[in-house]
Design a protein around this motif. Structure first.
Motif, PDB file in Angstrom:
ATOM      1  N   ASP A  33       0.810  -1.220   0.000  1.00  0.00           N
ATOM      2  CA  ASP A  33       0.000   0.000   0.000  1.00  0.00           C
ATOM      3  C   ASP A  33       0.845   1.272   0.000  1.00  0.00           C
ATOM      4  O   ASP A  33       0.328   2.362  -0.238  1.00  0.00           O
ATOM      5  CB  ASP A  33      -0.931   0.019   1.209  1.00  0.00           C
ATOM      6  CG  ASP A  33      -2.005  -1.053   1.122  1.00  0.00           C
ATOM      7  OD1 ASP A  33      -2.210  -1.588   0.002  1.00  0.00           O
ATOM      8  OD2 ASP A  33      -2.626  -1.366   2.145  1.00  0.00           O
ATOM      9  N   LEU A  34       2.135   1.154   0.256  1.00  0.00           N
ATOM     10  CA  LEU A  34       3.013   2.320   0.265  1.00  0.00           C
ATOM     11  C   LEU A  34       3.403   2.772  -1.143  1.00  0.00           C
ATOM     12  O   LEU A  34       4.046   3.802  -1.314  1.00  0.00           O
ATOM     13  CB  LEU A  34       4.284   2.031   1.067  1.00  0.00           C
ATOM     14  CG  LEU A  34       4.091   1.751   2.553  1.00  0.00           C
ATOM     15  CD1 LEU A  34       5.419   1.352   3.185  1.00  0.00           C
ATOM     16  CD2 LEU A  34       3.523   2.974   3.245  1.00  0.00           C
ATOM     17  N   PHE A  35       3.017   1.985  -2.151  1.00  0.00           N
ATOM     18  CA  PHE A  35       3.397   2.261  -3.537  1.00  0.00           C
ATOM     19  C   PHE A  35       2.154   2.336  -4.412  1.00  0.00           C
ATOM     20  O   PHE A  35       1.890   1.457  -5.230  1.00  0.00           O
ATOM     21  CB  PHE A  35       4.350   1.171  -4.040  1.00  0.00           C
ATOM     22  CG  PHE A  35       5.559   0.988  -3.180  1.00  0.00           C
ATOM     23  CD1 PHE A  35       6.687   1.766  -3.383  1.00  0.00           C
ATOM     24  CD2 PHE A  35       5.572   0.061  -2.142  1.00  0.00           C
ATOM     25  CE1 PHE A  35       7.806   1.612  -2.587  1.00  0.00           C
ATOM     26  CE2 PHE A  35       6.692  -0.097  -1.338  1.00  0.00           C
ATOM     27  CZ  PHE A  35       7.810   0.690  -1.558  1.00  0.00           C
ATOM     28  N   PRO A  36       1.365   3.404  -4.282  1.00  0.00           N
ATOM     29  CA  PRO A  36       0.100   3.488  -5.014  1.00  0.00           C
ATOM     30  C   PRO A  36       0.256   3.638  -6.531  1.00  0.00           C
ATOM     31  O   PRO A  36      -0.656   3.333  -7.280  1.00  0.00           O
ATOM     32  CB  PRO A  36      -0.583   4.727  -4.418  1.00  0.00           C
ATOM     33  CG  PRO A  36       0.526   5.542  -3.871  1.00  0.00           C
ATOM     34  CD  PRO A  36       1.597   4.573  -3.447  1.00  0.00           C
ATOM     35  N   GLY A  37       1.417   4.059  -7.013  1.00  0.00           N
ATOM     36  CA  GLY A  37       1.604   4.270  -8.438  1.00  0.00           C
ATOM     37  C   GLY A  37       2.088   3.048  -9.195  1.00  0.00           C
ATOM     38  O   GLY A  37       2.358   3.128 -10.397  1.00  0.00           O
ATOM     39  N   THR A  39       2.275  -0.464 -11.246  1.00  0.00           N
ATOM     40  CA  THR A  39       1.460  -1.155 -12.240  1.00  0.00           C
ATOM     41  C   THR A  39       0.882  -2.409 -11.577  1.00  0.00           C
ATOM     42  O   THR A  39       1.367  -2.839 -10.528  1.00  0.00           O
ATOM     43  CB  THR A  39       2.306  -1.567 -13.456  1.00  0.00           C
ATOM     44  OG1 THR A  39       3.281  -2.525 -13.037  1.00  0.00           O
ATOM     45  CG2 THR A  39       2.990  -0.365 -14.099  1.00  0.00           C
ATOM     46  N   PRO A  40      -0.132  -3.021 -12.172  1.00  0.00           N
ATOM     47  CA  PRO A  40      -0.690  -4.241 -11.586  1.00  0.00           C
ATOM     48  C   PRO A  40       0.363  -5.350 -11.392  1.00  0.00           C
ATOM     49  O   PRO A  40       0.326  -6.063 -10.395  1.00  0.00           O
ATOM     50  CB  PRO A  40      -1.761  -4.665 -12.589  1.00  0.00           C
ATOM     51  CG  PRO A  40      -2.189  -3.383 -13.219  1.00  0.00           C
ATOM     52  CD  PRO A  40      -0.940  -2.548 -13.298  1.00  0.00           C
ATOM     53  N   ALA A  41       1.298  -5.468 -12.322  1.00  0.00           N
ATOM     54  CA  ALA A  41       2.334  -6.497 -12.200  1.00  0.00           C
ATOM     55  C   ALA A  41       3.265  -6.199 -11.025  1.00  0.00           C
ATOM     56  O   ALA A  41       3.621  -7.103 -10.255  1.00  0.00           O
ATOM     57  CB  ALA A  41       3.143  -6.590 -13.494  1.00  0.00           C
ATOM     58  N   GLU A  42       3.649  -4.929 -10.879  1.00  0.00           N
ATOM     59  CA  GLU A  42       4.506  -4.551  -9.764  1.00  0.00           C
ATOM     60  C   GLU A  42       3.771  -4.730  -8.431  1.00  0.00           C
ATOM     61  O   GLU A  42       4.359  -5.175  -7.451  1.00  0.00           O
ATOM     62  CB  GLU A  42       4.959  -3.092  -9.908  1.00  0.00           C
ATOM     63  CG  GLU A  42       5.931  -2.858 -11.045  1.00  0.00           C
ATOM     64  CD  GLU A  42       6.169  -1.376 -11.301  1.00  0.00           C
ATOM     65  OE1 GLU A  42       5.264  -0.548 -11.026  1.00  0.00           O
ATOM     66  OE2 GLU A  42       7.266  -1.047 -11.776  1.00  0.00           O
ATOM     67  N   LYS A  43       2.495  -4.387  -8.420  1.00  0.00           N
ATOM     68  CA  LYS A  43       1.702  -4.528  -7.203  1.00  0.00           C
ATOM     69  C   LYS A  43       1.608  -5.995  -6.793  1.00  0.00           C
ATOM     70  O   LYS A  43       1.754  -6.328  -5.620  1.00  0.00           O
ATOM     71  CB  LYS A  43       0.311  -3.945  -7.412  1.00  0.00           C
ATOM     72  CG  LYS A  43      -0.517  -3.932  -6.162  1.00  0.00           C
ATOM     73  CD  LYS A  43      -1.811  -3.166  -6.360  1.00  0.00           C
ATOM     74  CE  LYS A  43      -2.587  -3.160  -5.072  1.00  0.00           C
ATOM     75  NZ  LYS A  43      -2.864  -1.848  -4.577  1.00  0.00           N
ATOM     76  N   LYS A  44       1.377  -6.876  -7.760  1.00  0.00           N
ATOM     77  CA  LYS A  44       1.294  -8.315  -7.483  1.00  0.00           C
ATOM     78  C   LYS A  44       2.624  -8.822  -6.921  1.00  0.00           C
ATOM     79  O   LYS A  44       2.647  -9.589  -5.956  1.00  0.00           O
ATOM     80  CB  LYS A  44       0.929  -9.069  -8.766  1.00  0.00           C
ATOM     81  CG  LYS A  44       0.806 -10.548  -8.597  1.00  0.00           C
ATOM     82  CD  LYS A  44      -0.376 -10.908  -7.739  1.00  0.00           C
ATOM     83  CE  LYS A  44      -0.535 -12.413  -7.675  1.00  0.00           C
ATOM     84  NZ  LYS A  44      -1.523 -12.824  -6.700  1.00  0.00           N
ATOM     85  N   LYS A  45       3.735  -8.375  -7.506  1.00  0.00           N
ATOM     86  CA  LYS A  45       5.061  -8.788  -7.038  1.00  0.00           C
ATOM     87  C   LYS A  45       5.283  -8.335  -5.594  1.00  0.00           C
ATOM     88  O   LYS A  45       5.763  -9.097  -4.760  1.00  0.00           O
ATOM     89  CB  LYS A  45       6.146  -8.210  -7.951  1.00  0.00           C
ATOM     90  CG  LYS A  45       7.527  -8.650  -7.604  1.00  0.00           C
ATOM     91  CD  LYS A  45       8.556  -8.090  -8.573  1.00  0.00           C
ATOM     92  CE  LYS A  45       9.952  -8.516  -8.164  1.00  0.00           C
ATOM     93  NZ  LYS A  45      10.972  -7.949  -9.047  1.00  0.00           N
ATOM     94  N   ARG A  46       4.906  -7.105  -5.300  1.00  0.00           N
ATOM     95  CA  ARG A  46       5.053  -6.584  -3.933  1.00  0.00           C
ATOM     96  C   ARG A  46       4.166  -7.345  -2.955  1.00  0.00           C
ATOM     97  O   ARG A  46       4.551  -7.596  -1.816  1.00  0.00           O
ATOM     98  CB  ARG A  46       4.726  -5.103  -3.884  1.00  0.00           C
ATOM     99  CG  ARG A  46       5.792  -4.244  -4.517  1.00  0.00           C
ATOM    100  CD  ARG A  46       5.515  -2.774  -4.254  1.00  0.00           C
ATOM    101  NE  ARG A  46       6.277  -1.914  -5.121  1.00  0.00           N
ATOM    102  CZ  ARG A  46       7.547  -1.559  -4.911  1.00  0.00           C
ATOM    103  NH1 ARG A  46       8.187  -2.011  -3.867  1.00  0.00           N
ATOM    104  NH2 ARG A  46       8.160  -0.760  -5.758  1.00  0.00           N
ATOM    105  N   GLN A  47       2.974  -7.728  -3.390  1.00  0.00           N
ATOM    106  CA  GLN A  47       2.083  -8.500  -2.531  1.00  0.00           C
ATOM    107  C   GLN A  47       2.674  -9.863  -2.205  1.00  0.00           C
ATOM    108  O   GLN A  47       2.620 -10.314  -1.064  1.00  0.00           O
ATOM    109  CB  GLN A  47       0.715  -8.658  -3.187  1.00  0.00           C
ATOM    110  CG  GLN A  47      -0.088  -7.387  -3.200  1.00  0.00           C
ATOM    111  CD  GLN A  47      -1.364  -7.505  -4.019  1.00  0.00           C
ATOM    112  OE1 GLN A  47      -1.507  -8.402  -4.851  1.00  0.00           O
ATOM    113  NE2 GLN A  47      -2.293  -6.582  -3.783  1.00  0.00           N
ATOM    114  N   VAL A  48       3.245 -10.521  -3.214  1.00  0.00           N
ATOM    115  CA  VAL A  48       3.871 -11.831  -2.999  1.00  0.00           C
ATOM    116  C   VAL A  48       5.042 -11.701  -2.036  1.00  0.00           C
ATOM    117  O   VAL A  48       5.190 -12.511  -1.107  1.00  0.00           O
ATOM    118  CB  VAL A  48       4.322 -12.445  -4.346  1.00  0.00           C
ATOM    119  CG1 VAL A  48       5.213 -13.654  -4.130  1.00  0.00           C
ATOM    120  CG2 VAL A  48       3.110 -12.810  -5.189  1.00  0.00           C
TER     121      VAL A  48
END
Length: 94
Positions: A33-37, A39-48
């Protein structure tokens, strides 16, 4: 197998306090959540990565689970055809 000590960046003989501090420090830096900008792929990687961080903390902060994690695994009791199936299932559950 995932190296939970490496994920938390602590030595294998780390105290519970050291593990807790390392988790909190990493969680504050790596929370998706600290990286709102992203992309969906980057967000998924951060979630994992964050899930792995949380798993590492859950395992290493519980003395019983940490002892089981640190115990070397022996596959000698398995028959040849069971070994592959066991390993695949174990990888899928991690």
């Amino acid at each position: 197998m995932i190296d939970y000590y490496k994920i938390l960046n602590v030595p294998q003989d780390a105290s519970q306090d050291m593990i807790r501090k390392a988790f909190r420090k990493s969680a504050k830096k790596k929370h998706p959540d600290l990286f709102p900008g992203d992309t969906p792929a980057e967000k998924k990687k951060r979630q994992v990565l964050f899930v792995q961080l949380t798993q590492a903390y859950e395992i290493l902060s519980d003395e019983k689970r940490r002892t089981e994690y640190d115990r070397p695994v022996s596959y000698t009791h398995l028959r040849a055809h069971e070994t592959l199936r066991y390993l695949v299932c174990r990888l899928l559950l991690e």
